[in-house]
Design a protein around this motif. Structure first.
Motif, short mmCIF file in Angstrom:
data_model
loop_
_atom_site.label_atom_id
_atom_site.label_comp_id
_atom_site.label_asym_id
_atom_site.label_seq_id
_atom_site.Cartn_x
_atom_site.Cartn_y
_atom_site.Cartn_z
N PRO A 1 -16.56 -38.17 11.39
CA PRO A 1 -15.95 -39.65 11.65
C PRO A 1 -14.41 -39.49 11.82
N THR A 2 -13.76 -38.41 11.71
CA THR A 2 -12.24 -38.45 11.51
C THR A 2 -11.49 -38.60 12.94
N GLY A 3 -12.34 -38.40 14.03
CA GLY A 3 -11.71 -38.49 15.20
C GLY A 3 -10.68 -37.38 15.70
N THR A 4 -10.66 -36.23 14.78
CA THR A 4 -9.90 -35.21 15.12
C THR A 4 -10.35 -33.93 16.01
N ILE A 5 -9.59 -33.27 16.74
CA ILE A 5 -10.09 -31.85 17.50
C ILE A 5 -9.64 -30.75 16.76
N TYR A 6 -10.50 -29.61 17.22
CA TYR A 6 -9.71 -28.45 16.75
C TYR A 6 -9.03 -27.87 18.13
N ALA A 7 -8.12 -27.08 18.33
CA ALA A 7 -7.29 -26.71 19.31
C ALA A 7 -8.11 -25.33 20.02
N ARG A 8 -7.71 -25.30 21.06
CA ARG A 8 -8.17 -24.19 22.23
C ARG A 8 -8.02 -22.88 21.39
N GLU A 9 -6.65 -22.63 21.06
CA GLU A 9 -6.38 -21.42 20.42
C GLU A 9 -7.37 -20.99 19.17
N GLN A 10 -7.28 -21.93 18.21
CA GLN A 10 -8.10 -21.72 17.07
C GLN A 10 -9.75 -21.43 17.39
N PHE A 11 -10.22 -21.99 18.44
CA PHE A 11 -11.55 -22.10 18.83
C PHE A 11 -11.72 -20.42 19.33
N GLU A 12 -10.69 -20.13 20.19
CA GLU A 12 -10.77 -18.76 20.66
C GLU A 12 -10.91 -17.56 19.67
N ALA A 13 -10.00 -17.82 18.57
CA ALA A 13 -9.78 -16.93 17.74
C ALA A 13 -11.35 -16.94 16.91
N PHE A 14 -11.59 -18.13 16.64
CA PHE A 14 -12.98 -18.21 15.89
C PHE A 14 -14.22 -17.53 16.71
N LEU A 15 -14.22 -17.88 18.05
CA LEU A 15 -15.38 -17.45 18.68
C LEU A 15 -15.54 -15.72 18.54
N GLU A 16 -14.19 -15.21 18.73
CA GLU A 16 -14.16 -13.79 18.51
C GLU A 16 -14.82 -13.11 17.15
N ARG A 17 -14.80 -14.08 16.22
CA ARG A 17 -15.30 -13.74 14.91
C ARG A 17 -16.85 -13.94 14.60
N ILE A 18 -17.55 -14.75 15.31
CA ILE A 18 -18.68 -15.29 15.30
C ILE A 18 -19.75 -14.00 15.73
N PRO A 19 -20.74 -13.53 15.05
CA PRO A 19 -21.59 -12.53 15.55
C PRO A 19 -22.72 -12.96 16.10
N ALA A 20 -23.29 -12.25 16.90
CA ALA A 20 -24.35 -12.85 18.04
C ALA A 20 -25.81 -13.07 17.24
N HIS A 21 -25.84 -13.01 16.14
CA HIS A 21 -27.09 -13.50 15.39
C HIS A 21 -26.88 -15.14 14.99
N VAL A 22 -25.71 -15.54 15.42
CA VAL A 22 -25.51 -17.21 15.11
C VAL A 22 -25.40 -17.97 16.31
N LEU A 23 -26.21 -18.97 16.48
CA LEU A 23 -26.08 -20.01 17.45
C LEU A 23 -25.11 -21.16 17.10
N VAL A 24 -24.16 -21.16 17.85
CA VAL A 24 -22.96 -22.21 17.89
C VAL A 24 -23.23 -23.45 18.90
N VAL A 25 -23.34 -24.61 18.21
CA VAL A 25 -23.63 -25.77 18.90
C VAL A 25 -22.61 -26.57 18.78
N ILE A 26 -22.09 -26.97 19.88
CA ILE A 26 -20.57 -27.84 19.96
C ILE A 26 -21.11 -29.39 20.31
N ASP A 27 -20.96 -30.11 19.29
CA ASP A 27 -21.55 -31.31 19.60
C ASP A 27 -20.29 -32.15 20.19
#
Ligand SMILES: Cc1ncc(COP(=O)(O)O)c(C=O)c1O
Length: 366
Positions: A168-194
């Motif tokens: 409900p907050t209407g906020t976004i996370y930014a591209r840069e943070q997202f790319e750093a996040f993706l680097e850290r997520i192992p392949a056994h996790v499905l990331v679903v972006i709503d």
């Protein structure tokens, strides 16, 4: 009869989804005719003209079942999004896709990570599957804490829901943070972006989830026709996911999960970029009027990339009731110190502003 033994134990602590009050209920409760419902992030304008015409035309053909694989719509989406139609699934609202993904992926004991507060359906589908919810608090700025979310991943994590922009907050996370996040997520996790509010987001920092979809990486994107396309009552959304995830969803979805009217409406909605842009720009303009009002009244709000605004208040129940008595229905969140107000047409904005002025005059600061 021992119904507790009959019904799956996982359902015991679950609560049904509580929708925002309907305008007709408020009319009945308040005895007022002029009720404005701003509690479900709907769009005030109704389906796009081409969509409405298409949907009317198809009514006489409802004797036949829908196209169970939504071939025409998936092909149209494939052109529109520039992804292969093998990677596209449509659902009875994106809500259905959230549940199908949980059913396909989560087993008891698996962990599902999501931010909190965020969309209430994530914990619900997680509980349904007997999986373990891992709620990661938003930052003090009410933004996804992607680094804490990456820290929360364990060997048992199977699924993550990211809500961008966040309801409900209407906020976004930014591209840069997202790319750093993706680097850290192992392949056994499905990331679903709503991305239910994708079309409303205007920030240059906003990462379009599809830009990171390659069909191989375990990442998917969900969108809906319920919001800017204003077809919430028809129920249709879509997902872009790796092919093997789509095959799993196809095994467990109902054979005719999306009705013909919704498929046709969605198909024609994609033709009207002019109306899309008009709605997006008007929404932005209405938010600036609301912000100016909130600033003037000392109301604390979170700048939004969506068609709703999150307002901090220490007395959400009183604020909810006071706005209701002005004929404006907003969303409260039980114990959370906030209410969420939808952004509507220019007329809706005038009514909203007058209601907040009256409520602040009555209650003092919110
Ligand atoms: C973040 C988010 N995701 C998904 C949905 C579900 O949308 P629908 O099932 O109407 O496509 C909503 C609706 O409010 C939402 O806010």
């Amino acid at each position: 009869v021992d119904y507790d033994a009959l019904i799956r134990a996982e359902l015991g602590p679950m609560r049904p989804y509580v929708p925002g009050l309907r305008a007709s209920e408020v009319r009945e409760l308040s005895g007022r005719d002029d009720v404005l419902k701003l509690s479900s992030n709907e769009n005030p304008y109704g389906p796009f003209p081409g969509a409405l015409a298409g949907m009317k035309a198809v009514l006489a053909k409802l004797n036949v079942y829908p196209d169970g694989s939504a071939r025409a719509l998936r092909r149209r989406l494939s052109q529109h999004l520039n992804v292969d139609d093998q990677h596209i699934v449509v659902g009875n609202g994106s809500n259905e896709l959230l549940r199908l993904i949980a059913q396909a992926v989560l087993a008891p004991g698996d962990e599902c990570v999501f931010a909190w507060p965020s969309f209430v359906v994530y914990p619900m589908v997680c509980q349904l599957m007997g999986a373990t919810e891992v709620r990661v608090p938003l930052t003090t700025g009410e933004v996804h804490d992607l680094s804490a979310m990456a820290d929360a991943v364990t060997e048992r994590t199977k699924l993550m829901f990211l809500c961008n922009p966040n309801n409900p907050t209407g906020t976004i996370y930014a591209r840069e943070q997202f790319e750093a996040f993706l680097e850290r997520i192992p392949a056994h996790v499905l990331v679903v972006i709503d991305e239910a509010y994708f079309e409303y987001a205007l920030s240059s920092e906003y990462p379009d989830g599809l830009a990171y979809f390659d069909g191989v990486r375990p990442l998917g994107v969900l969108r809906t026709f319920s919001k800017i396309y204003s077809m919430a009552g028809a129920r249709i959304g879509y997902g872009v996911l790796p092919e093997l995830v789509i095959s799993a969803l196809n095994k467990i979805r109902e054979p005719f999960n999306v009705n013909t009217v919704a498929q046709v409406g969605a198909y024609y909605s994609l033709d009207d970029d002019v109306e899309l842009r008009r709605r997006r720009e008007e929404n932005q303009e209405q938010k600036t009027y609301l912000y100016a009002c909130f600033d003037r009244l000392g109301v604390s709000y979170v700048p939004s990339e969506t068609n709703f605004v999150y307002i901090h208040t220490e007395r959400p129940v009183e604020v909810f009731q006071a706005l209701l008595s002005q004929g404006v229905i907003v969303r409260d969140f039980g114990n959370s110190p906030a209410v969420r107000v939808g952004v509507g047409s220019p007329d809706d904005t005038r009514v909203t502003i007058a209601a907040f002025e009256a409520v602040v005059a009555k209650l003092g600061t919110l």
